[in-house]
Design a protein around this motif. Structure first.
Motif, PDB file in Angstrom:
ATOM      1  N   SER A  86      32.896  24.054  59.424  1.00 45.62           N
ATOM      2  CA  SER A  86      32.984  23.670  58.022  1.00 45.62           C
ATOM      3  C   SER A  86      33.490  24.758  57.077  1.00 45.62           C
ATOM      4  N   LEU A  87      34.809  24.837  56.964  1.00 46.25           N
ATOM      5  CA  LEU A  87      35.418  25.716  55.979  1.00 46.25           C
ATOM      6  C   LEU A  87      36.230  24.829  55.053  1.00 46.25           C
ATOM      7  N   TYR A  88      36.613  25.375  53.901  1.00 48.77           N
ATOM      8  CA  TYR A  88      37.471  24.596  53.009  1.00 48.77           C
ATOM      9  C   TYR A  88      38.919  24.808  53.414  1.00 48.77           C
ATOM     10  N   ASP A  90      41.582  23.825  52.076  1.00 46.01           N
ATOM     11  CA  ASP A  90      42.556  24.062  51.007  1.00 46.01           C
ATOM     12  C   ASP A  90      42.358  25.412  50.325  1.00 46.01           C
ATOM     13  N   LEU A  91      41.375  26.191  50.773  1.00 49.28           N
ATOM     14  CA  LEU A  91      41.214  27.539  50.217  1.00 49.28           C
ATOM     15  C   LEU A  91      41.795  28.557  51.208  1.00 49.28           C
TER      16      LEU A  91
ATOM     17  N   LEU B  13      39.622  26.143  42.053  1.00 53.57           N
ATOM     18  CA  LEU B  13      40.642  26.574  43.014  1.00 53.57           C
ATOM     19  C   LEU B  13      41.152  25.399  43.817  1.00 53.57           C
ATOM     20  N   GLN B  14      40.221  24.569  44.284  1.00 51.32           N
ATOM     21  CA  GLN B  14      40.627  23.415  45.085  1.00 51.32           C
ATOM     22  C   GLN B  14      41.446  22.440  44.262  1.00 51.32           C
ATOM     23  N   ARG B  17      44.845  23.927  43.724  1.00 50.98           N
ATOM     24  CA  ARG B  17      45.560  24.039  44.990  1.00 50.98           C
ATOM     25  C   ARG B  17      46.209  22.717  45.404  1.00 50.98           C
ATOM     26  N   LYS B 205      34.456  14.039  49.704  1.00 54.68           N
ATOM     27  CA  LYS B 205      35.397  14.843  50.484  1.00 54.68           C
ATOM     28  C   LYS B 205      34.648  15.909  51.297  1.00 54.68           C
ATOM     29  N   ILE B 209      34.796  16.311  55.402  1.00 55.92           N
ATOM     30  CA  ILE B 209      35.262  17.454  56.189  1.00 55.92           C
ATOM     31  C   ILE B 209      34.112  18.271  56.764  1.00 55.92           C
ATOM     32  N   GLY B 210      32.880  17.925  56.416  1.00 56.54           N
ATOM     33  CA  GLY B 210      31.732  18.574  57.040  1.00 56.54           C
ATOM     34  C   GLY B 210      31.178  19.760  56.285  1.00 56.54           C
ATOM     35  N   THR B 211      31.828  20.141  55.174  1.00 54.74           N
ATOM     36  CA  THR B 211      31.327  21.292  54.428  1.00 54.74           C
ATOM     37  C   THR B 211      30.028  20.975  53.705  1.00 54.74           C
ATOM     38  N   PHE B 212      29.768  19.672  53.533  1.00 51.76           N
ATOM     39  CA  PHE B 212      28.553  19.286  52.835  1.00 51.76           C
ATOM     40  C   PHE B 212      27.315  19.780  53.593  1.00 51.76           C
ATOM     41  N   GLN B 214      27.251  22.186  55.588  1.00 54.69           N
ATOM     42  CA  GLN B 214      27.260  23.638  55.483  1.00 54.69           C
ATOM     43  C   GLN B 214      26.609  24.094  54.174  1.00 54.69           C
TER      44      GLN B 214
END
Lengths: 309, 376
Positions: A86-88, A90-91, B13-14, B17, B205, B209-212, B214
């Motif tokens: 789990s990384l972003y 788009d960063l 940033l996102q 981007r 989102k 992508i699974g960052t949640f 995290q």
């Protein structure tokens, strides 16, 4: 000293018991494997140990803090990485590291040191400005691990970290896990790959919310499988299989490629019986030998015998 | 606080981007405003008309000339039978068919009652109603004229009959332009759409992508996560308001009559509700597609229909009127129109303002509760 101490941990969702009265201990600096099929209760157990799911009963001390009463302190002292790395995407690499470093509130001096370290282990020095989504899977995975332990936690949980990664990257990743363990970080890892279990110092096997086996690889292979496995090399294999079955030799006879495995109780030596049964027939017998059971053999046996009872 | 700033920075940033997102948020409002401002028009300026004149006398011709002189009626077709007339209406060439029967002129000459038939294409009821009104007014005027002429012909003293003439003053929108009524409404829609979709998508989102997962194992608290998501999108929403206000002044020459401060304050209050709804959507969906569908069809479209943006609430059935009381957008549109067109302020609009605060806090509170529960 124990990093994790789990006492009678239970989680119920309505009438369904996902984790049933589980207890175990993990030593500091150990690589501890969690094995089991999907739905065995691995992820639920890990979520409770990370302090993001409250146990229905029982408790666990993680890095000395109760997951029930001090989940916030638990969160500060652990790292977590899921199978999705789990990384972003788009960063940039650098922005990802900064974000997670910031979230854990690292001091700027410590942060710079850790950032350098994280870039180092991912092999990304000088590539800080790369957009993370453009990195190859294996490198992204190492970067994800680097950011997951950016705050130098005492314990790191890796939930199926190697699924969907090629064998070479997987091997490199395990080298990294070993490196963490040497730095005295306790690593809890869940996996589907049984050959990876062999890298763990200690293992538990879960099924239907319960621990059905525990120990190191050697103990698992010797204590839980009360049988001997014979490997027979011969020609033609199919005829041999038929003859052995007619003679009712052993408990189980299976074909493995061009060899045959006979599983028999430990107490009886069936090597002679096999040789005798085959000698009278038109068969070219190359060898009969006892072999070490694999973890596969052990787990299949354990799960099957559990289902029978 | 530091953690919160980190999250906000990350969101920005996102956001930056993603050039598509950036363009959508900053350019789409202006395009929308201009398109809707010009297209969303309920005025009737031209009434295409076909005439079937079986009488062909002076009076009928005079009436037709009179109609033409109003500027609204364009007598595009003269036909010789009903069939042709019907064809023109069927094809949509004309909205109105005027039929004078054979005896029209002779009836008038004999001071008998004469009638004309007006056939409207009422598939667009609004246009038909307005056109019928214009026609009636024009014919009434003509009626008076011919009665005067008839009376004077008979040698009687010509005197205007007692008559009430209304002197109308149209306030706030003297040219009766739909646009002036619509444009402030469009602004409130844009603010709603942007805040609801951005918030729900940004959270879903992370789930996708699974960052949640995290994020929730870090020491971040749920309230920090919610605020970290909200603040950037409130800022984007306010920027959109500024853009739209500017475009409104430049393109449509509509300037804000009331207090800008009050306008921004009520916008901030309004976005409490929309952010709350966005957060709610994120708790019931797993993918960005689901979130988009629910946001559009489950939340925003009903809100738009029931807000009085396009369809006046007083014309709705009473039971539906009650439902509109539950729509935050309804109050915000009342405020926005009041401030921009009438120059009203808190003194006049405090009821709407208080209700919006109430809704905002309620929705936000319930959604946050649900969000927190989902995490645990």
């Amino acid at each position: 000293m124990d990093s994790i101490e789990v006492n009678n941990l239970t989680k119920k969702f309505g009438g369904f018991t996902a984790v049933n009265n589980v207890s175990f201990k993990v030593k500091r600096g150990e690589i501890f494997g969690f094995l089991g099929a999907n739905g065995a209760g691995k992820t639920t157990t890990i979520k409770m140990l990370c302090g993001i799911l409250t146990p229905s009963s029982g408790d666990a001390l993680v890095a000395g803090f109760s997951v029930k009463d001090q989940p916030d302190m638990v969160k500060r002292n652990i790292g977590y990485m899921s199978q999705k790395f789990s990384l972003y995407n788009d960063l940039t690499v650098s922005e990802n590291i900064e974000f997670f470093g910031g979230v854990y509130g690292l001091e700027s001096k410590l942060f710079l040191e850790r950032k350098k370290w994280a870039l180092e282990i991912a092999g990304l020095r000088g590539k800080e400005k790369t957009i993370t989504g453009d990195l190859p899977g294996g490198i992204k995975q190492r970067l994800a691990l680097g950011t997951a332990v950016i705050h130098k936690p005492q314990i790191v949980f890796l939930d199926e970290p190697t699924s969907g990664v090629d064998p070479i990257a997987r091997r490199q990743f395990w080298e990294l896990i070993n490196q963490l363990a040497q730095e005295d970080i306790t690593v809890i890892v869940t996996t589907h790959y049984l050959e990876e279990a062999e890298y763990c110092n200690s293992l538990i096997l879960m099924d239907s919310g319960e621990i059905i086996a525990r120990g190191n690889v050697f103990e698992l292979k010797n204590n839980y499988l009360n049988k001997t496995i014979y490997e027979i090399e011969c020609e033609p294999t199919l005829l041999t299989l038929e003859i052995l079955e007619e003679n009712n030799i052993g408990d189980e006879i299976t074909m493995y490629g061009n060899t045959i495995h006979v599983i028999a109780p430990k107490k009886d030596d069936v090597e002679l019986t096999i040789r005798n049964a085959l000698s009278s027939q038109n068969i070219l017998l190359k060898s009969v030998k006892k072999i070490q059971p694999t973890l596969d053999d052990v787990f299949v046996h354990l799960l099957e015998s559990k289902n029978e009872t | 606080m530091k953690i919160l700033l980190r999250i906000i920075k990350k969101e920005f940033l996102q956001f930056i981007r993603d050039p598509k997102m950036f363009r959508i948020v900053l350019i789409a409002p202006v395009v929308q405003l201009v398109l809707l401002g010009y297209a969303a028009n309920l005025e009737v300026k031209v009434i295409h008309t076909a005439v079937y004149n079986q009488s062909k006398g002076t009076t009928s011709r005079n009436l037709l000339r009179e109609l033409k002189a109003t500027g609204y009626f364009h007598l595009d077709y003269y036909v010789n039978n009903y069939k042709e007339l019907q064809k023109l209406i069927d094809r949509g060439n004309v909205v109105l068919g005027l039929v004078f029967d054979k005896d029209f002129d002779s009836n008038i000459g004999a001071s008998r009652k004469a009638s004309i038939q007006a056939v409207f294409d009422a598939s667009d009821g609004n246009t038909a109603t307005i056109s019928a009104g214009y026609l009636q007014a024009a014919i009434q005027k003509f009626n008076r004229k011919i009665s005067l002429i008839t009376l004077s012909k008979k040698g009687k003293e010509v005197r205007f009959p007692a008559n009430i003439e209304p002197i109308t003053r149209v306030w706030f929108n003297p040219e009766l332009k739909t646009r002036i009524f619509m444009v402030p409404g469009i602004m409130s829609l844009l603010l709603m759409i942007i805040t609801i979709t951005l918030t729900s998508l940004a959270i879903v989102k992370e789930k996708e992508i699974g960052t949640f997962d995290q994020l929730i194992v870090t020491p971040i608290k749920p309230y920090q996560l919610i605020l970290g998501k909200f603040i950037p999108f409130v800022a984007v929403g306010l920027i959109v308001i500024v853009i739209v206000l500017t475009a409104m002044a430049v393109v449509f020459n509509i300037s804000v009559k009331g207090s800008l401060l009050f306008l921004f304050a009520s916008s901030l209050i309004f976005v409490l509700s929309t952010l709350g709804l966005g957060l709610f959507i994120s708790t019931v969906t797993k993918t960005q597609q689901q979130a988009m569908m629910i946001a559009t069809f489950g939340v925003m479209m009903p809100m738009i229909y029931l807000s009085g943006f396009a369809f006046p609430i007083v014309n709705m059935p009473v039971s539906i009127q009650y439902i509109t009381y539950l729509i935050p957008l309804r109050y915000f549109i009342e405020i926005i129109r009041g401030v921009i067109l009438k120059g009203l302020g808190l003194a006049d609009l405090w009821t709407q303002f208080v209700i919006l605060i109430f809704f905002g806090i309620l929705i936000l509170f319930l959604s946050s509760l649900r969000f927190k529960k989902k995490i645990d």
